[in-house]
Design a protein around this motif. Structure first.
Motif, PDB file in Angstrom:
ATOM      1  N   ALA A 141      37.094  56.945  47.864  1.00  0.00           N
ATOM      2  CA  ALA A 141      37.021  55.961  46.777  1.00  0.00           C
ATOM      3  C   ALA A 141      35.573  55.943  46.333  1.00  0.00           C
ATOM      4  O   ALA A 141      34.714  55.349  46.999  1.00  0.00           O
TER       5      ALA A 141
ATOM      6  N   HIS B  76      34.294  54.790  43.501  1.00  0.00           N
ATOM      7  CA  HIS B  76      33.891  53.745  42.548  1.00  0.00           C
ATOM      8  C   HIS B  76      34.592  52.452  42.914  1.00  0.00           C
ATOM      9  O   HIS B  76      35.801  52.420  43.162  1.00  0.00           O
ATOM     10  N   PHE B  77      33.829  51.359  42.971  1.00  0.00           N
ATOM     11  CA  PHE B  77      34.370  50.026  43.235  1.00  0.00           C
ATOM     12  C   PHE B  77      33.883  49.107  42.128  1.00  0.00           C
ATOM     13  O   PHE B  77      32.690  48.863  41.983  1.00  0.00           O
TER      14      PHE B  77
ATOM     15  N   ALA C 208      39.503  46.302  41.478  1.00  0.00           N
ATOM     16  CA  ALA C 208      38.245  47.047  41.546  1.00  0.00           C
ATOM     17  C   ALA C 208      38.419  48.474  42.061  1.00  0.00           C
ATOM     18  O   ALA C 208      37.440  49.178  42.287  1.00  0.00           O
ATOM     19  N   LEU C 209      39.670  48.909  42.244  1.00  0.00           N
ATOM     20  CA  LEU C 209      39.937  50.275  42.701  1.00  0.00           C
ATOM     21  C   LEU C 209      41.008  50.917  41.815  1.00  0.00           C
ATOM     22  O   LEU C 209      41.946  51.546  42.295  1.00  0.00           O
TER      23      LEU C 209
ATOM     24  N   TYR D 136      41.158  54.913  41.969  1.00  0.00           N
ATOM     25  CA  TYR D 136      41.671  55.245  43.296  1.00  0.00           C
ATOM     26  C   TYR D 136      43.169  54.972  43.359  1.00  0.00           C
ATOM     27  O   TYR D 136      43.957  55.796  43.849  1.00  0.00           O
TER      28      TYR D 136
ATOM     29  N   ALA E  45      35.054  47.720  52.263  1.00  0.00           N
ATOM     30  CA  ALA E  45      34.703  47.029  51.015  1.00  0.00           C
ATOM     31  C   ALA E  45      35.655  45.884  50.698  1.00  0.00           C
ATOM     32  O   ALA E  45      35.372  45.051  49.845  1.00  0.00           O
TER      33      ALA E  45
END
Length: 244
Positions: free
Chosen positions: A92, A94-95, A149-150, A153, A193
């Motif tokens: 993953a 990018h968050f 936020a994913l 993903y 995260a």
């Protein structure tokens, strides 16, 4: 006789977390295990642990986007074939809001999470055809219900669920079974995260998942007991809702 006696099992990203737990389970039931990870120290530690438990195993450093041929060749040289392929590696990169992702981060997620497992299966196909092998993709609950936020993903995991359906049907004639698991929030470094307290509070089971929660269903899906199951995805999420 153990269910996987002398079966050769590749598990990607298997030095820690869900991958390691699956490798241990298959090894406990007689499998010959290939551990793979991008980190040599992690590979060595995982192999040492499993061998100390009486499990037959070896390990190799493998970046699934670059070293697929190396992984297959190493496995065949060590153990003579491939019976079970567990595609567990994922990233993953990018968050946050999806529109904030860079093209580089997007491409890396697609490469590792979708392209790499597809082409690793293709690379292993001659051996899986010979053994009438079993394939597991590790998808995610996020593939059904995108995680906040994913977003990108989550999209890659939806793709794995679709890939499972199409390859399950396509390879059934070769007696290769392809299934997936879709874990929810599992206590691993990968999930750091995500707030554990929030996951516990919102999960119907009142707890977070653990890597070992994923192992029994993988063993079942790879066994002869599941001989009439292919193209399916099993959610392992403590009652969290899954919809697609």
């Amino acid at each position: 006789m153990k269910r996987f006696q002398d079966k050769v099992c590749i598990v990607t990203a298997s030095a820690t977390g869900i991958g390691f737990a699956i490798a241990r389970k298959l090894g406990q039931e007689g499998g010959k295990i290939i551990i793979s990870s991008r980190n040599q120290k992690h590979v060595d530690a995982a192999v040492a642990t499993l061998r100390s438990e009486g499990i037959t195993c070896d390990g190799v450093v493998c970046h699934v986007a670059k070293d697929r041929k190396k992984l297959i060749a190493f496995t065949v040289e060590k153990f003579g074939g491939i019976d079970i392929l567990i595609n567990n590696a994922a990233v993953a990169t990018h968050f946050g809001p999806s529109m904030g992702i860079t093209e580089e981060a997007y491409d890396k997620m697609v490469e590792i999470n979708i392209k790499a497992p597809f082409f690793l299966l293709k690379e292993a196909l001659p051996y899986l055809t010979k053994s009438q092998g079993k394939v597991i993709f590790v998808a995610s609950l996020a593939g059904y219900t995108p995680f906040g936020a994913l977003g990108v993903y989550s999209m890659t995991k939806t793709a794995l669920i679709s890939l499972t359906k199409s390859l399950g049907a396509e390879l059934a004639g070769s007696k290769i079974r392809v299934n997936s698991i879709a874990p929810g929030i599992i206590k691993t470094k990968f999930a750091d995260a995500i707030s554990e307290s929030e996951a516990v509070k919102t999960n119907p089971s009142g707890r977070i998942g653990y890597p070992e929660d994923c192992t029994g269903i993988v063993a079942f899906l790879c066994s002869n007991e599941a001989d009439y199951i292919t193209g399916e995805t099993v959610v392992i999420a403590g009652g969290a809702q899954s919809r697609l």
